[in-house]
Scaffold this active site. Structure first.
Site, PDB file in Angstrom:
ATOM      1  N   GLU A 156     -15.070  40.693 -29.164  1.00 14.04           N
ATOM      2  CA  GLU A 156     -15.811  40.252 -27.510  1.00 14.04           C
ATOM      3  C   GLU A 156     -14.887  40.153 -26.338  1.00 14.04           C
ATOM      4  OE1 GLU A 156     -18.732  37.532 -27.289  1.00 14.04           O
ATOM      5  OE2 GLU A 156     -18.060  36.851 -25.143  1.00 14.04           O
ATOM      6  N   ASP A 182     -26.118  32.819 -30.738  1.00 15.83           N
ATOM      7  CA  ASP A 182     -26.384  31.263 -29.934  1.00 15.83           C
ATOM      8  C   ASP A 182     -26.127  31.410 -28.150  1.00 15.83           C
ATOM      9  OD1 ASP A 182     -23.424  31.845 -29.821  1.00 15.83           O
ATOM     10  OD2 ASP A 182     -22.748  29.862 -30.325  1.00 15.83           O
ATOM     11  N   SER A 183     -26.187  32.549 -27.713  1.00 15.84           N
ATOM     12  CA  SER A 183     -25.823  32.944 -26.726  1.00 15.84           C
ATOM     13  C   SER A 183     -27.400  32.378 -26.056  1.00 15.84           C
ATOM     14  CB  SER A 183     -25.645  34.445 -25.659  1.00 15.84           C
ATOM     15  OG  SER A 183     -26.374  35.286 -26.613  1.00 15.84           O
ATOM     16  N   GLU A 203     -18.661  33.503 -35.592  1.00 16.30           N
ATOM     17  CA  GLU A 203     -17.027  33.248 -35.286  1.00 16.30           C
ATOM     18  C   GLU A 203     -15.596  32.865 -36.132  1.00 16.30           C
ATOM     19  OE1 GLU A 203     -17.403  31.670 -30.985  1.00 16.30           O
ATOM     20  OE2 GLU A 203     -19.411  32.984 -31.341  1.00 16.30           O
ATOM     21  N   ASP A 244     -27.021  34.186 -35.248  1.00 15.35           N
ATOM     22  CA  ASP A 244     -25.820  33.399 -35.433  1.00 15.35           C
ATOM     23  C   ASP A 244     -25.505  32.205 -35.771  1.00 15.35           C
ATOM     24  OD1 ASP A 244     -23.646  34.424 -34.083  1.00 15.35           O
ATOM     25  OD2 ASP A 244     -24.347  34.107 -31.689  1.00 15.35           O
ATOM     26  N   LYS A 246     -24.448  35.925 -38.522  1.00 14.26           N
ATOM     27  CA  LYS A 246     -22.812  36.832 -37.604  1.00 14.26           C
ATOM     28  C   LYS A 246     -22.766  34.994 -37.378  1.00 14.26           C
ATOM     29  CE  LYS A 246     -22.387  37.031 -33.395  1.00 14.26           C
ATOM     30  NZ  LYS A 246     -21.984  36.324 -32.818  1.00 14.26           N
TER      31      LYS A 246
END
Ligand code: KIV
Length: 270
Positions: A188, A54-55, A125, A93, A123
């Site tokens: 991260e 999602d960057s 978070e 993501d 993925k």
């Protein structure tokens, strides 16, 4: 004759390879991808895992955070990247608020990547605080990569993109995501000694970004490492190319040719 690179040939990477490679001490190379042509190049170069991160909210959409990225946008990019990949494992993501709302929402969102794209895993978070969602996704047989340490979707709570230094909290998160069934975990922006401790302690592969050299693998945001994104440059990024300068020069050369009447030539015309 067998070479070190035999495992880079042909056979598509699966989530099982991550644990195998961790045991073998073979480092795992991950890069982000958002479009077909870049994904094809990275896959052909032997990248083990293409992360549709999602960057893309920052490096593709030009926003200051990833918070406005939608699930539909992620599915759109994930479908494109997964079609381009031959060998690399493609992981997508889950964007902000597609899984934080409830475990059922998490399964529904994660499931879209397996049903509507050829991605092989998702993925998300969060560690301990995200356990119900992680367990629900695992129970639905959807492989997932976890992401702890600096979690960019928590930027408002964290008060910015800061190195995370609470070793006990990071270790608790790492143990929790491994116990919940993650096949690997992104670390991260954590100090190298903490990443080393996590990597030694948990059985799943750690993939570092700004987490030092001891992780089982590394991930970088591709436009950062290619020099295509200049808005901000984290200190942990190494630039392997300056494509920004190459693109600028190519565009300037093209404009000069157009304005001077040198393009198109006879051969480039019908
Ligand atoms: O969104 C992303 O690209 C990521 C990587 C930086 C790990 O989460």
């Amino acid at each position: 004759m067998k070479t070190n690179h035999d495992d880079l040939k042909d056979t598509p990477v699966t989530v099982l390879d991550f644990s195998k490679w961790k045991k073998q001490g073979r480092k795992i190379g991950v890069l982000t991808a958002y479009d077909f042509s870049t994904a094809k190049l990275l896959d052909a170069a032997g990248v083990d895992c293409l992360l549709v991160g999602d960057s893309l909210g920052t490096v593709f959409q030009g926003r200051p955070t990833t918070l406005r990225v939608t699930l539909d946008q992620m599915v759109y990019h994930a479908e494109i990247v997964a079609r381009a990949a031959g060998r690399a494992l493609v992981v997508a993501d889950l964007p902000f608020l597609s899984y934080q709302t409830s475990p059922a929402d998490a399964v529904a969102a994660a499931g879209r990547f397996l049903k509507e794209t050829e991605c092989k895993a998702v993925k998300l978070e969060g560690g301990v605080r995200m356990l119900p969602a992680l367990e629900a996704i695992a129970a639905a047989d959807i492989p997932f990569m976890a992401h702890i340490g600096l979690t960019p979707q928590s930027v408002r709570r964290l008060g910015g993109y800061k190195v995370q230094r609470d070793a006990e909290a990071i270790l608790a998160d790492a143990r929790a995501v491994a116990a919940a069934g993650a096949f690997s975990v992104v670390l991260e922006c954590v100090p190298a000694e903490i990443a080393e401790r996590v990597t030694t302690e948990i059985p799943i592969a750690t993939i570092g970004i700004g987490a030092g050299p001891h992780c089982d693998g590394q991930v970088l945001v591709t436009p950062d490492m290619l020099g295509l994104f200049d808005e901000f440059q984290p200190s942990f990024v190494r630039r392997y190319a300056d494509l920004g300068a190459i693109v600028s020069k190519a565009a300037a050369d093209y404009l000069a040719d157009v304005r001077a009447g040198r393009f198109p030539s006879k051969d480039e015309s019908f």
